[in-house]
Design a protein around this motif. Structure first.
Motif, PDB file in Angstrom:
ATOM      1  N   THR A   1       0.828  -1.223   0.000  1.00 21.62           N
ATOM      2  CA  THR A   1       0.000   0.000   0.000  1.00 21.62           C
ATOM      3  C   THR A   1       0.861   1.271   0.000  1.00 21.62           C
ATOM      4  O   THR A   1       0.467   2.293   0.552  1.00 21.62           O
ATOM      5  N   GLY A   2       2.019   1.208  -0.617  1.00 17.55           N
ATOM      6  CA  GLY A   2       2.899   2.384  -0.639  1.00 17.55           C
ATOM      7  C   GLY A   2       3.609   2.544   0.695  1.00 17.55           C
ATOM      8  O   GLY A   2       3.890   1.561   1.396  1.00 17.55           O
ATOM      9  N   LEU A   3       3.856   3.808   1.047  1.00 14.77           N
ATOM     10  CA  LEU A   3       4.501   4.060   2.339  1.00 14.77           C
ATOM     11  C   LEU A   3       3.491   3.854   3.461  1.00 14.77           C
ATOM     12  O   LEU A   3       2.283   3.992   3.254  1.00 14.77           O
TER      13      LEU A   3
ATOM     14  N   PHE B   1      -2.044  11.613  -3.537  1.00  5.84           N
ATOM     15  CA  PHE B   1      -2.888  10.999  -2.509  1.00  5.84           C
ATOM     16  C   PHE B   1      -3.574  12.101  -1.705  1.00  5.84           C
ATOM     17  O   PHE B   1      -2.968  13.133  -1.449  1.00  5.84           O
ATOM     18  N   PRO B   2      -4.793  11.862  -1.237  1.00  8.33           N
ATOM     19  CA  PRO B   2      -5.424  12.856  -0.362  1.00  8.33           C
ATOM     20  C   PRO B   2      -4.904  12.731   1.080  1.00  8.33           C
ATOM     21  O   PRO B   2      -5.296  11.830   1.799  1.00  8.33           O
ATOM     22  N   TYR B   3      -4.000  13.609   1.440  1.00 11.98           N
ATOM     23  CA  TYR B   3      -3.467  13.600   2.811  1.00 11.98           C
ATOM     24  C   TYR B   3      -4.246  14.610   3.658  1.00 11.98           C
ATOM     25  O   TYR B   3      -3.652  15.481   4.308  1.00 11.98           O
TER      26      TYR B   3
ATOM     27  N   TYR C   1      -7.611  15.434   6.327  1.00 15.82           N
ATOM     28  CA  TYR C   1      -8.664  14.945   7.211  1.00 15.82           C
ATOM     29  C   TYR C   1      -9.475  16.115   7.747  1.00 15.82           C
ATOM     30  O   TYR C   1      -8.957  17.223   7.915  1.00 15.82           O
TER      31      TYR C   1
ATOM     32  N   LYS D   1       0.851  11.443   8.182  1.00 11.88           N
ATOM     33  CA  LYS D   1       0.114  11.392   6.911  1.00 11.88           C
ATOM     34  C   LYS D   1       0.288  10.053   6.196  1.00 11.88           C
ATOM     35  O   LYS D   1      -0.474   9.721   5.297  1.00 11.88           O
ATOM     36  N   TYR D   2       1.291   9.286   6.602  1.00 11.61           N
ATOM     37  CA  TYR D   2       1.538   8.002   5.926  1.00 11.61           C
ATOM     38  C   TYR D   2       0.753   6.846   6.541  1.00 11.61           C
ATOM     39  O   TYR D   2       0.905   5.697   6.114  1.00 11.61           O
ATOM     40  N   ALA D   3      -0.091   7.127   7.526  1.00  8.89           N
ATOM     41  CA  ALA D   3      -0.898   6.053   8.135  1.00  8.89           C
ATOM     42  C   ALA D   3      -1.891   5.521   7.102  1.00  8.89           C
ATOM     43  O   ALA D   3      -2.689   6.275   6.544  1.00  8.89           O
ATOM     44  N   ASN D   4      -1.839   4.238   6.863  1.00 13.43           N
ATOM     45  CA  ASN D   4      -2.757   3.606   5.922  1.00 13.43           C
ATOM     46  C   ASN D   4      -4.030   3.185   6.628  1.00 13.43           C
ATOM     47  O   ASN D   4      -4.102   3.123   7.862  1.00 13.43           O
ATOM     48  N   TYR D   5      -5.030   2.872   5.808  1.00 11.64           N
ATOM     49  CA  TYR D   5      -6.332   2.424   6.313  1.00 11.64           C
ATOM     50  C   TYR D   5      -6.330   0.912   6.548  1.00 11.64           C
ATOM     51  O   TYR D   5      -5.743   0.158   5.774  1.00 11.64           O
TER      52      TYR D   5
ATOM     53  N   TYR E   1     -10.136   5.454   8.137  1.00  8.96           N
ATOM     54  CA  TYR E   1     -10.302   6.725   7.415  1.00  8.96           C
ATOM     55  C   TYR E   1     -11.704   7.305   7.608  1.00  8.96           C
ATOM     56  O   TYR E   1     -11.928   8.476   7.331  1.00  8.96           O
TER      57      TYR E   1
END
Ligand SMILES: C[S@@+](CC[C@H](N)C(=O)[O-])C[C@H]1O[C@@H](n2cnc3c(N)ncnc32)[C@H](O)[C@@H]1O
Length: 146
Positions: free
Chosen positions: A32-34, A74-76, A78, A95-99, A140
């Protein structure tokens, strides 16, 4: 609510002011990227990291969203009360926290001393014990009920 800067010197209720990111590191997840990972074992309910960035109005949010769609960024971003926090250009590693539907961090909204009326700071807290090296994930859709 977080304590003001004027609180006693050993006050521990100043997580957002301290902006400490040492509980985390950023690495490639492979799928999922970073992503954001635990740099240490983290206890349930412990503060992990604040989500920081530009605090913008909903009008500015709409404008930037169109630009990000064009540039495929990416939409960083919230929602934070009546405002939005945009970490795209200015923000910390939160901002790199994934869902994950099985997320291990919950998003809490905190009132900070002396900030914009209605603004809420966003902080990620451990929803359970998180082991060193484990990816740290969030929901998210933390704001859907409001
Ligand atoms: C806020 S960014 C998270 C950090 C991102 N992985 C990066 O490399 O910068 C959100 C984006 O990460 C990806 N992402 C996050 N969680 C995901 C998941 N569970 N499955 C697939 N992609 C995910 C999606 O592309 C999403 O738009």
């Amino acid at each position: 609510m977080e304590c003001p800067s004027s609180c006693q010197t050993n006050c521990t209720n100043q997580n957002f002011k301290n902006n400490d990111v040492s509980n985390t590191f950023v690495a490639n997840t492979g799928t999922t990227g970073l992503g954001l990972f635990a740099a240490t074992d983290i206890k349930k309910d412990e503060f992990v990291i604040a989500f920081t960035g530009d605090v913008i109005s909903s009008k500015e949010y709409e404008k930037r969203t169109l630009e990000y769609k064009k540039s495929k960024t990416f939409p960083y971003v919230y929602k934070a009360g009546p405002f939005y926090i945009d970490a795209t250009d200015r923000g910390n590693s939160a901002k790199y926290a994934n869902y994950s539907c099985n997320f291990n961090m919950r998003t809490e909204k905190w009132q900070l001393d002396g900030k914009l009326d209605g603004f809420v700071a966003l902080g990620f807290f451990a929803g359970r014990w998180i082991k060193k090296g484990e990816e740290q994930t969030i929901d998210y859709n933390y704001d859907v009920d409001e």
